[in-house]
Design a protein around this motif. Structure first.
Motif, PDB file in Angstrom:
ATOM      1  N   TYR A 189       0.827  -1.209   0.000  1.00 48.13           N
ATOM      2  CA  TYR A 189       0.000   0.000   0.000  1.00 48.13           C
ATOM      3  C   TYR A 189       0.859   1.256   0.000  1.00 48.13           C
ATOM      4  O   TYR A 189       0.477   2.278  -0.545  1.00 48.13           O
ATOM      5  CB  TYR A 189      -0.937  -0.035   1.214  1.00 48.13           C
ATOM      6  CG  TYR A 189      -1.932   1.089   1.259  1.00 48.13           C
ATOM      7  CD1 TYR A 189      -2.994   1.145   0.372  1.00 48.13           C
ATOM      8  CD2 TYR A 189      -1.814   2.100   2.203  1.00 48.13           C
ATOM      9  CE1 TYR A 189      -3.921   2.173   0.416  1.00 48.13           C
ATOM     10  CE2 TYR A 189      -2.737   3.140   2.255  1.00 48.13           C
ATOM     11  CZ  TYR A 189      -3.786   3.167   1.369  1.00 48.13           C
ATOM     12  OH  TYR A 189      -4.692   4.183   1.425  1.00 48.13           O
ATOM     13  N   GLY A 190       2.018   1.179   0.635  1.00 46.04           N
ATOM     14  CA  GLY A 190       2.934   2.307   0.683  1.00 46.04           C
ATOM     15  C   GLY A 190       2.600   3.316   1.768  1.00 46.04           C
ATOM     16  O   GLY A 190       2.187   4.433   1.466  1.00 46.04           O
ATOM     17  N   TYR A 191       2.760   2.925   3.031  1.00 45.43           N
ATOM     18  CA  TYR A 191       2.445   3.852   4.119  1.00 45.43           C
ATOM     19  C   TYR A 191       3.246   3.508   5.363  1.00 45.43           C
ATOM     20  O   TYR A 191       3.830   2.426   5.467  1.00 45.43           O
ATOM     21  CB  TYR A 191       0.951   3.815   4.441  1.00 45.43           C
ATOM     22  CG  TYR A 191       0.497   2.576   5.181  1.00 45.43           C
ATOM     23  CD1 TYR A 191       0.225   2.631   6.539  1.00 45.43           C
ATOM     24  CD2 TYR A 191       0.361   1.360   4.537  1.00 45.43           C
ATOM     25  CE1 TYR A 191      -0.185   1.503   7.225  1.00 45.43           C
ATOM     26  CE2 TYR A 191      -0.046   0.234   5.212  1.00 45.43           C
ATOM     27  CZ  TYR A 191      -0.319   0.301   6.561  1.00 45.43           C
ATOM     28  OH  TYR A 191      -0.719  -0.816   7.230  1.00 45.43           O
ATOM     29  N   ALA A 192       3.277   4.446   6.309  1.00 41.90           N
ATOM     30  CA  ALA A 192       3.915   4.244   7.608  1.00 41.90           C
ATOM     31  C   ALA A 192       2.839   3.905   8.634  1.00 41.90           C
ATOM     32  O   ALA A 192       1.694   4.335   8.511  1.00 41.90           O
ATOM     33  CB  ALA A 192       4.647   5.517   8.031  1.00 41.90           C
ATOM     34  N   GLN A 193       3.211   3.152   9.662  1.00 43.96           N
ATOM     35  CA  GLN A 193       2.275   2.845  10.741  1.00 43.96           C
ATOM     36  C   GLN A 193       2.007   4.070  11.608  1.00 43.96           C
ATOM     37  O   GLN A 193       0.901   4.260  12.104  1.00 43.96           O
ATOM     38  CB  GLN A 193       2.807   1.707  11.606  1.00 43.96           C
ATOM     39  CG  GLN A 193       2.891   0.391  10.885  1.00 43.96           C
ATOM     40  CD  GLN A 193       1.537  -0.142  10.473  1.00 43.96           C
ATOM     41  OE1 GLN A 193       0.516   0.134  11.089  1.00 43.96           O
ATOM     42  NE2 GLN A 193       1.519  -0.922   9.403  1.00 43.96           N
ATOM     43  N   ALA A 194       3.032   4.892  11.788  1.00 47.20           N
ATOM     44  CA  ALA A 194       2.866   6.114  12.573  1.00 47.20           C
ATOM     45  C   ALA A 194       3.906   7.123  12.135  1.00 47.20           C
ATOM     46  O   ALA A 194       4.999   6.756  11.691  1.00 47.20           O
ATOM     47  CB  ALA A 194       3.002   5.830  14.061  1.00 47.20           C
ATOM     48  N   VAL A 195       3.542   8.397  12.280  1.00 44.90           N
ATOM     49  CA  VAL A 195       4.436   9.485  11.914  1.00 44.90           C
ATOM     50  C   VAL A 195       4.445  10.505  13.048  1.00 44.90           C
ATOM     51  O   VAL A 195       3.388  10.918  13.525  1.00 44.90           O
ATOM     52  CB  VAL A 195       3.983  10.165  10.601  1.00 44.90           C
ATOM     53  CG1 VAL A 195       4.880  11.337  10.257  1.00 44.90           C
ATOM     54  CG2 VAL A 195       3.958   9.160   9.461  1.00 44.90           C
ATOM     55  N   LEU A 196       5.663  10.890  13.451  1.00 45.34           N
ATOM     56  CA  LEU A 196       5.846  11.912  14.475  1.00 45.34           C
ATOM     57  C   LEU A 196       6.192  13.224  13.779  1.00 45.34           C
ATOM     58  O   LEU A 196       7.125  13.278  12.977  1.00 45.34           O
ATOM     59  CB  LEU A 196       6.972  11.514  15.426  1.00 45.34           C
ATOM     60  CG  LEU A 196       7.398  12.544  16.470  1.00 45.34           C
ATOM     61  CD1 LEU A 196       6.293  12.775  17.493  1.00 45.34           C
ATOM     62  CD2 LEU A 196       8.687  12.085  17.162  1.00 45.34           C
ATOM     63  N   VAL A 197       5.414  14.263  14.083  1.00 45.60           N
ATOM     64  CA  VAL A 197       5.672  15.606  13.561  1.00 45.60           C
ATOM     65  C   VAL A 197       5.638  16.538  14.762  1.00 45.60           C
ATOM     66  O   VAL A 197       4.578  16.718  15.369  1.00 45.60           O
ATOM     67  CB  VAL A 197       4.603  16.040  12.526  1.00 45.60           C
ATOM     68  CG1 VAL A 197       4.895  17.460  12.024  1.00 45.60           C
ATOM     69  CG2 VAL A 197       4.539  15.070  11.363  1.00 45.60           C
ATOM     70  N   GLY A 198       6.786  17.082  15.122  1.00 51.27           N
ATOM     71  CA  GLY A 198       6.841  17.908  16.328  1.00 51.27           C
ATOM     72  C   GLY A 198       6.487  17.055  17.534  1.00 51.27           C
ATOM     73  O   GLY A 198       7.120  16.032  17.793  1.00 51.27           O
ATOM     74  N   ASN A 199       5.448  17.445  18.259  1.00 48.29           N
ATOM     75  CA  ASN A 199       4.978  16.694  19.422  1.00 48.29           C
ATOM     76  C   ASN A 199       3.753  15.835  19.113  1.00 48.29           C
ATOM     77  O   ASN A 199       3.179  15.239  20.021  1.00 48.29           O
ATOM     78  CB  ASN A 199       4.647  17.644  20.574  1.00 48.29           C
ATOM     79  CG  ASN A 199       5.894  18.323  21.107  1.00 48.29           C
ATOM     80  OD1 ASN A 199       6.936  17.700  21.245  1.00 48.29           O
ATOM     81  ND2 ASN A 199       5.786  19.600  21.391  1.00 48.29           N
ATOM     82  N   ASP A 200       3.343  15.787  17.857  1.00 46.50           N
ATOM     83  CA  ASP A 200       2.139  15.067  17.464  1.00 46.50           C
ATOM     84  C   ASP A 200       2.489  13.731  16.799  1.00 46.50           C
ATOM     85  O   ASP A 200       3.352  13.677  15.929  1.00 46.50           O
ATOM     86  CB  ASP A 200       1.300  15.892  16.489  1.00 46.50           C
ATOM     87  CG  ASP A 200       0.805  17.190  17.091  1.00 46.50           C
ATOM     88  OD1 ASP A 200       0.578  17.236  18.321  1.00 46.50           O
ATOM     89  OD2 ASP A 200       0.634  18.162  16.329  1.00 46.50           O
ATOM     90  N   ILE A 201       1.774  12.689  17.213  1.00 48.97           N
ATOM     91  CA  ILE A 201       1.945  11.361  16.620  1.00 48.97           C
ATOM     92  C   ILE A 201       0.645  11.000  15.918  1.00 48.97           C
ATOM     93  O   ILE A 201      -0.422  10.993  16.541  1.00 48.97           O
ATOM     94  CB  ILE A 201       2.257  10.290  17.688  1.00 48.97           C
ATOM     95  CG1 ILE A 201       3.464  10.692  18.523  1.00 48.97           C
ATOM     96  CG2 ILE A 201       2.471   8.930  17.016  1.00 48.97           C
ATOM     97  CD1 ILE A 201       3.650   9.820  19.764  1.00 48.97           C
ATOM     98  N   TYR A 202       0.728  10.718  14.640  1.00 45.95           N
ATOM     99  CA  TYR A 202      -0.422  10.305  13.840  1.00 45.95           C
ATOM    100  C   TYR A 202      -0.266   8.808  13.577  1.00 45.95           C
ATOM    101  O   TYR A 202       0.695   8.391  12.932  1.00 45.95           O
ATOM    102  CB  TYR A 202      -0.469  11.078  12.527  1.00 45.95           C
ATOM    103  CG  TYR A 202      -0.550  12.571  12.735  1.00 45.95           C
ATOM    104  CD1 TYR A 202      -1.787  13.204  12.813  1.00 45.95           C
ATOM    105  CD2 TYR A 202       0.603  13.345  12.862  1.00 45.95           C
ATOM    106  CE1 TYR A 202      -1.877  14.569  13.017  1.00 45.95           C
ATOM    107  CE2 TYR A 202       0.512  14.713  13.067  1.00 45.95           C
ATOM    108  CZ  TYR A 202      -0.726  15.319  13.145  1.00 45.95           C
ATOM    109  OH  TYR A 202      -0.818  16.674  13.352  1.00 45.95           O
ATOM    110  N   VAL A 203      -1.205   8.017  14.085  1.00 46.26           N
ATOM    111  CA  VAL A 203      -1.103   6.565  13.966  1.00 46.26           C
ATOM    112  C   VAL A 203      -2.122   6.062  12.958  1.00 46.26           C
ATOM    113  O   VAL A 203      -3.324   6.305  13.085  1.00 46.26           O
ATOM    114  CB  VAL A 203      -1.320   5.874  15.332  1.00 46.26           C
ATOM    115  CG1 VAL A 203      -1.150   4.357  15.190  1.00 46.26           C
ATOM    116  CG2 VAL A 203      -0.347   6.423  16.375  1.00 46.26           C
TER     117      VAL A 203
END
Length: 155
Positions: free
Chosen positions: A23-37
């Motif tokens: 699919y081409g994606y990450a399980q989670a991404v950290l940007v600054g203090n925010d984690i998008y899961v």
């Protein structure tokens, strides 16, 4: 990167399961203090679905009795992904549960969510959304969330 947009610093983490590449994606991404899961599901370290639902002749779940078991493992996986960035479920500010059967999920969530978060009233916004299908046929639930880390102390 598309266009000439200013880039942001991102750190991503992966399970190493086949569908990440497909699919081409990450399980989670950290940007600054925010984690998008990204949506987590009940799989083991090899990518095998844990507590898969029995399927009917058409390849659709025929019952939802595995909802609670799948939900437990999904929260375990969610916790493991958050831990990679030094976070726990206490850092979650919003979660969305995508489910095939709202009644079965609602019945399981009362117990499972409270156990996962370790409190009678988890302090996060929560959405429970019924969907017609998830990525894998025997999958009954997927949980996505946003978590926030405490800002680093000023030096």
């Amino acid at each position: 990167m598309v266009g000439n947009a200013r880039s942001i610093e991102k750190k991503a983490t992966y399970w190493g399961v086949p569908w990440e590449e497909a699919y081409g994606y990450a399980q989670a991404v950290l940007v600054g203090n925010d984690i998008y899961v990204s949506g987590q599901l009940s799989h083991d370290s090899s990518g095998n679905l844990v507590a898969p639902a029995a399927l009917d002749a058409g390849g659709r779940p025929r019952d939802f009795s595995m909802m609670e078991a799948q939900m437990r493992v999904t929260y375990e996986n969610l916790s493991a992904i958050l831990a990679r960035f030094g976070a726990t479920l206490d850092n979650v500010v919003e979660e969305t549960l995508y489910v095939l059967d709202v009644d079965a999920a609602f019945a399981a969530a009362g117990t499972v969510r409270k156990e996962a978060y370790g409190t009678e009233r988890p302090q996060c916004a929560s959405n429970l959304i019924g969907v017609s299908r998830l990525a894998m046929a025997p999958q009954l639930i997927e949980i996505a969330c946003k978590a926030v880390l405490r800002p680093a102390a000023a030096a």
